[in-house]
Write a protein that holds these residues in place. Structure first.
Motif, PDB file in Angstrom:
ATOM      1  N   ARG A   1      10.920 -17.610   0.647  1.00 36.73           N
ATOM      2  CA  ARG A   1      10.136 -17.029   2.245  1.00 36.73           C
ATOM      3  C   ARG A   1       8.977 -16.587   1.376  1.00 36.73           C
ATOM      4  O   ARG A   1       8.869 -15.506   0.273  1.00 36.73           O
ATOM      5  N   THR A   2       7.498 -16.880   1.527  1.00 32.17           N
ATOM      6  CA  THR A   2       6.279 -15.409   1.294  1.00 32.17           C
ATOM      7  C   THR A   2       5.486 -15.410   2.439  1.00 32.17           C
ATOM      8  O   THR A   2       5.231 -16.598   3.089  1.00 32.17           O
TER       9      THR A   2
ATOM     10  N   THR B   1       3.136 -17.954   6.728  1.00 34.22           N
ATOM     11  CA  THR B   1       4.094 -17.609   6.148  1.00 34.22           C
ATOM     12  C   THR B   1       4.579 -19.536   5.378  1.00 34.22           C
ATOM     13  O   THR B   1       4.339 -20.470   5.855  1.00 34.22           O
ATOM     14  N   GLN B   2       5.198 -18.903   4.223  1.00 31.47           N
ATOM     15  CA  GLN B   2       5.287 -20.150   3.632  1.00 31.47           C
ATOM     16  C   GLN B   2       7.155 -20.060   3.574  1.00 31.47           C
ATOM     17  O   GLN B   2       7.628 -19.235   2.685  1.00 31.47           O
ATOM     18  N   TYR B   3       7.853 -21.338   3.348  1.00 37.96           N
ATOM     19  CA  TYR B   3       9.527 -21.321   3.084  1.00 37.96           C
ATOM     20  C   TYR B   3       9.384 -22.383   1.765  1.00 37.96           C
ATOM     21  O   TYR B   3       8.935 -23.557   1.929  1.00 37.96           O
ATOM     22  N   TYR B   4       9.780 -22.219   1.466  1.00 34.84           N
ATOM     23  CA  TYR B   4      11.152 -22.920   0.102  1.00 34.84           C
ATOM     24  C   TYR B   4      12.194 -23.517  -0.080  1.00 34.84           C
ATOM     25  O   TYR B   4      13.129 -22.713   0.310  1.00 34.84           O
TER      26      TYR B   4
ATOM     27  N   ARG C   1       7.248 -26.060  -1.539  1.00 34.14           N
ATOM     28  CA  ARG C   1       7.608 -25.709  -0.473  1.00 34.14           C
ATOM     29  C   ARG C   1       7.746 -26.773   0.294  1.00 34.14           C
ATOM     30  O   ARG C   1       7.426 -27.546   0.331  1.00 34.14           O
TER      31      ARG C   1
ATOM     32  N   ARG D   1       7.909 -26.256   4.385  1.00 36.16           N
ATOM     33  CA  ARG D   1       6.896 -25.678   5.491  1.00 36.16           C
ATOM     34  C   ARG D   1       5.871 -24.595   5.386  1.00 36.16           C
ATOM     35  O   ARG D   1       6.355 -23.596   4.455  1.00 36.16           O
ATOM     36  N   THR D   2       5.011 -24.700   6.151  1.00 35.43           N
ATOM     37  CA  THR D   2       3.976 -23.600   6.249  1.00 35.43           C
ATOM     38  C   THR D   2       3.464 -23.691   7.697  1.00 35.43           C
ATOM     39  O   THR D   2       2.978 -24.303   7.652  1.00 35.43           O
ATOM     40  N   GLN D   3       3.887 -21.943   7.710  1.00 35.75           N
ATOM     41  CA  GLN D   3       3.014 -21.527   9.627  1.00 35.75           C
ATOM     42  C   GLN D   3       2.056 -20.799   8.669  1.00 35.75           C
ATOM     43  O   GLN D   3       2.700 -20.038   8.429  1.00 35.75           O
TER      44      GLN D   3
ATOM     45  N   TYR E   1       4.168 -29.246   7.075  1.00 32.38           N
ATOM     46  CA  TYR E   1       5.638 -30.225   6.690  1.00 32.38           C
ATOM     47  C   TYR E   1       5.282 -30.456   4.636  1.00 32.38           C
ATOM     48  O   TYR E   1       4.050 -31.347   5.129  1.00 32.38           O
ATOM     49  N   TYR E   2       6.401 -30.429   4.588  1.00 31.84           N
ATOM     50  CA  TYR E   2       6.210 -30.780   2.912  1.00 31.84           C
ATOM     51  C   TYR E   2       7.015 -31.927   2.322  1.00 31.84           C
ATOM     52  O   TYR E   2       8.336 -31.268   2.663  1.00 31.84           O
TER      53      TYR E   2
END
Length: 138
Positions: free
Chosen positions: A99-100, A107-110, A119, A121-123, A131-132
């Motif tokens: 997460r960043t 917030t970006q999730y990895y 990546r 998901r980006t919130q 979503y990616y």
């Protein structure tokens, strides 16, 4: 440092410029801080012989936080001077970014193993979520 017969070690200066600082009574001195010529500073916690790295500060303002027993300390979070926070999971040497967080609230999730995190998901601060799919770099 201390009265005769009760002297305790407080600092070791190495020829390469590294300096280690110790606290504690004679015979129980524990490493609490190490400073390097390049400005890196490491902080330690724990009793003598079990000191573990808990934080590393860099001149550019980056701060790495570590968890784990001595010799197995792993990076769990890195804070950057610009306000970003990166969170990691995994054993020492295999920490992967999960997460960043950004100062604006995004917030970006990895997912994925170290070095090939992708990546998923980006919130955004607005509440929108993107979503990616696919592999890293694809």
């Amino acid at each position: 440092e201390g009265e005769r017969g009760a002297e305790r070690g407080v600092r070791i200066e190495f020829a390469n410029g590294k300096v280690q600082y110790y606290e504690g009574d004679k015979g129980a001195e524990r490493l609490v801080r190490a400073e390097y010529p390049d400005g890196e500073v490491q902080l330690f916690e724990g009793e003598k012989g079990a000191e573990r790295l808990v934080r590393t500060d860099f001149l550019d303002g980056t701060i790495k936080h570590h968890e784990g027993a001595r010799g197995s300390e792993r990076v769990v979070r890195t804070a950057y001077a610009d306000g970003r926070l990166k969170h990691f999971e995994g054993e020492m040497g295999a920490e992967r970014k999960v997460r960043t967080q950004f100062p604006d609230g995004g917030t970006q999730y990895y997912e994925g193993e170290r070095g090939v995190e992708r990546r998923v998901r980006t919130q955004f601060p607005t509440g929108n979520v993107q979503y990616y799919e696919g592999e890293q770099g694809a």
